[in-house]
Design an enzyme around this catalytic site. Structure first.
Site, PDB file in Angstrom:
ATOM      1  N   GLY A  23       0.819  -1.212   0.000  1.00 45.48           N
ATOM      2  CA  GLY A  23       0.000   0.000   0.000  1.00 45.48           C
ATOM      3  C   GLY A  23       0.842   1.246   0.000  1.00 45.48           C
ATOM      4  O   GLY A  23       0.489   2.257   0.623  1.00 45.48           O
ATOM      5  N   ALA A  24       1.959   1.213  -0.727  1.00 43.69           N
ATOM      6  CA  ALA A  24       2.919   2.318  -0.689  1.00 43.69           C
ATOM      7  C   ALA A  24       2.596   3.429  -1.665  1.00 43.69           C
ATOM      8  O   ALA A  24       3.322   4.416  -1.735  1.00 43.69           O
ATOM      9  CB  ALA A  24       4.325   1.783  -0.969  1.00 43.69           C
ATOM     10  N   ASN A  25       1.513   3.300  -2.428  1.00 44.32           N
ATOM     11  CA  ASN A  25       1.213   4.297  -3.457  1.00 44.32           C
ATOM     12  C   ASN A  25       0.472   5.522  -2.921  1.00 44.32           C
ATOM     13  O   ASN A  25       0.326   6.514  -3.628  1.00 44.32           O
ATOM     14  CB  ASN A  25       0.394   3.666  -4.588  1.00 44.32           C
ATOM     15  CG  ASN A  25      -0.889   3.043  -4.080  1.00 44.32           C
ATOM     16  OD1 ASN A  25      -0.842   2.091  -3.301  1.00 44.32           O
ATOM     17  ND2 ASN A  25      -2.032   3.561  -4.500  1.00 44.32           N
ATOM     18  N   GLY A  27      -1.179   7.725   0.975  1.00 47.66           N
ATOM     19  CA  GLY A  27      -1.410   7.806   2.411  1.00 47.66           C
ATOM     20  C   GLY A  27      -0.201   7.476   3.267  1.00 47.66           C
ATOM     21  O   GLY A  27       0.928   7.903   2.999  1.00 47.66           O
ATOM     22  N   ILE A  28      -0.444   6.698   4.315  1.00 45.40           N
ATOM     23  CA  ILE A  28       0.603   6.345   5.278  1.00 45.40           C
ATOM     24  C   ILE A  28       1.725   5.576   4.593  1.00 45.40           C
ATOM     25  O   ILE A  28       2.906   5.799   4.867  1.00 45.40           O
ATOM     26  CB  ILE A  28       0.000   5.521   6.430  1.00 45.40           C
ATOM     27  CG1 ILE A  28      -1.008   6.362   7.214  1.00 45.40           C
ATOM     28  CG2 ILE A  28       1.099   5.013   7.365  1.00 45.40           C
ATOM     29  CD1 ILE A  28      -1.823   5.569   8.219  1.00 45.40           C
ATOM     30  N   GLY A  29       1.367   4.665   3.700  1.00 42.10           N
ATOM     31  CA  GLY A  29       2.387   3.880   3.020  1.00 42.10           C
ATOM     32  C   GLY A  29       3.314   4.733   2.176  1.00 42.10           C
ATOM     33  O   GLY A  29       4.535   4.518   2.158  1.00 42.10           O
ATOM     34  N   TYR A 177     -13.618  -5.288   9.964  1.00 39.23           N
ATOM     35  CA  TYR A 177     -12.378  -4.505  10.038  1.00 39.23           C
ATOM     36  C   TYR A 177     -11.690  -4.705  11.390  1.00 39.23           C
ATOM     37  O   TYR A 177     -10.470  -4.923  11.452  1.00 39.23           O
ATOM     38  CB  TYR A 177     -12.688  -3.031   9.812  1.00 39.23           C
ATOM     39  CG  TYR A 177     -11.476  -2.136   9.879  1.00 39.23           C
ATOM     40  CD1 TYR A 177     -10.497  -2.184   8.887  1.00 39.23           C
ATOM     41  CD2 TYR A 177     -11.310  -1.240  10.933  1.00 39.23           C
ATOM     42  CE1 TYR A 177      -9.378  -1.364   8.949  1.00 39.23           C
ATOM     43  CE2 TYR A 177     -10.205  -0.416  11.004  1.00 39.23           C
ATOM     44  CZ  TYR A 177      -9.238  -0.481  10.009  1.00 39.23           C
ATOM     45  OH  TYR A 177      -8.124   0.330  10.078  1.00 39.23           O
TER      46      TYR A 177
END
Length: 308
Positions: A23-25, A27-29, A177
């Site tokens: 999920g690096a694309n 937000g936090i990532g 979740y």
């Protein structure tokens, strides 16, 4: 450890080390990847969409001239995709830092992955469980690797009980979740036990609250959009600050195996990372062993190097 004044500026030189972030694309990532690249790490940006990954790599390259960046197409909701993406890395790469960051939240109705797993738990926990298992050869080539798994404050909610892991007896979006986020912590505790006699460490973090792409289902409705708008002004921090626990867990020399870290600020939304209270029972070895074996059964993936 005294980390009361820690900031990402205190991260040591990471040249020669490789980090993989799911999920690096965005937000936090994205922010996590940016800071690790600024400190010299080679960063593998993992995500589902090649176009988003390519765009993230372009933006990061502009933000961090000379950054060593690579992209890895990986769908955490598809076990075949995980296996195929991890295979070349497991065959000969060394990974020093794995940050299990990606996730989905508040999926409106019960949906299944291509492998028949409930989508939220299947992505947030079982996808990362399978990825970590496949990457263990690469992680164990490191002299002292770290597996950092990003949980959430929802891990402590009562609705996160793991008994009905696949929500087969009833589905509620935020309960699914909460289950996935509690499973992240329980998995980390069990992995830490299995790494206890090694130089490798497993650490869980929660980022507090931040407005990121995780809220895309929540904000799809008018009510959801109003909630996110209000929360962003009052309760939620930025992805920048929310990345601090992951960055601290991945790089601070005194972080211990099995630690659970979160922001120290008011309402746990921001601030220097500090030890957080584990969800009740999350460190129980019986629960950890059960979840480990159930995760192996559901994914068909084992940790052969760590078998006991």
């Amino acid at each position: 450890m005294d980390n009361s004044h820690w900031t990402p500026a205190d991260i040591p030189d990471l040249k020669g080390r490789t980090a993989l972030i799911t999920g690096a694309n965005s937000g936090i990532g994205y922010r996590t990847a940016q800071v690790l690249a600024e400190h010299g790490a080679r960063v593998l940006l993992a995500g589902r969409r090649p176009d988003s990954l390519a765009d993230a790599a372009r933006r990061l390259g502009a933000d961090v001239p000379g950054a060593r960046l690579e992209t890895l197409e990986l769908d955490l909701g598809d076990l075949a995709s995980i296996r195929e993406a991890a295979a070349p890395l497991a065959a000969g790469e060394t990974i020093d830092i794995l940050i299990n960051n990606a996730g989905v939240m508040n999926v409106p109705e019960r949906r299944l992955t291509p492998d028949g797993l409930e989508l939220t738990v299947g992505t947030n926990h079982l996808g990362h469980f399978a990825l970590t298992a496949h990457l263990m050869p690469a992680l164990q080539r490191s002299s002292a690797s770290r597996v950092v798994t990003v949980s959430a404050v929802a891990a402590a909610w009562r609705s996160g009980d793991l008994a009905d892991l696949m929500s087969e007896r009833g589905y509620r979006p935020m309960s699914a979740y909460a289950k996935s986020k509690r499973a992240n912590v329980v998995f980390t505790q069990e992995l830490a036990r299995r790494l206890a006699d090694s130089a490798h460490r497993a650490v869980a973090v929660h980022p507090g609250s931040a407005v990121t792409n995780l809220q895309r289902h929540t904000s799809a409705s008018r009510t959801g959009r109003l909630f996110v708008a209000l929360a962003s002004r009052t309760l939620m921090g930025s992805p920048d600050g929310a990345a601090w626990p992951s960055l601290f867990a991945a790089t601070h020399p005194e972080v211990t195996n099995g630690a659970y870290l979160g922001p120290a600020g008011r309402d746990q939304t921001s601030g220097t990372p500090k030890p957080a209270r584990l969800p009740a029972g999350a460190d129980g070895p019986d629960l950890g062993a059960w979840l480990w074996h159930e995760s192996e059964r559901l994914t068909g993936v084992t940790f052969p190097i760590l078998q006991t």
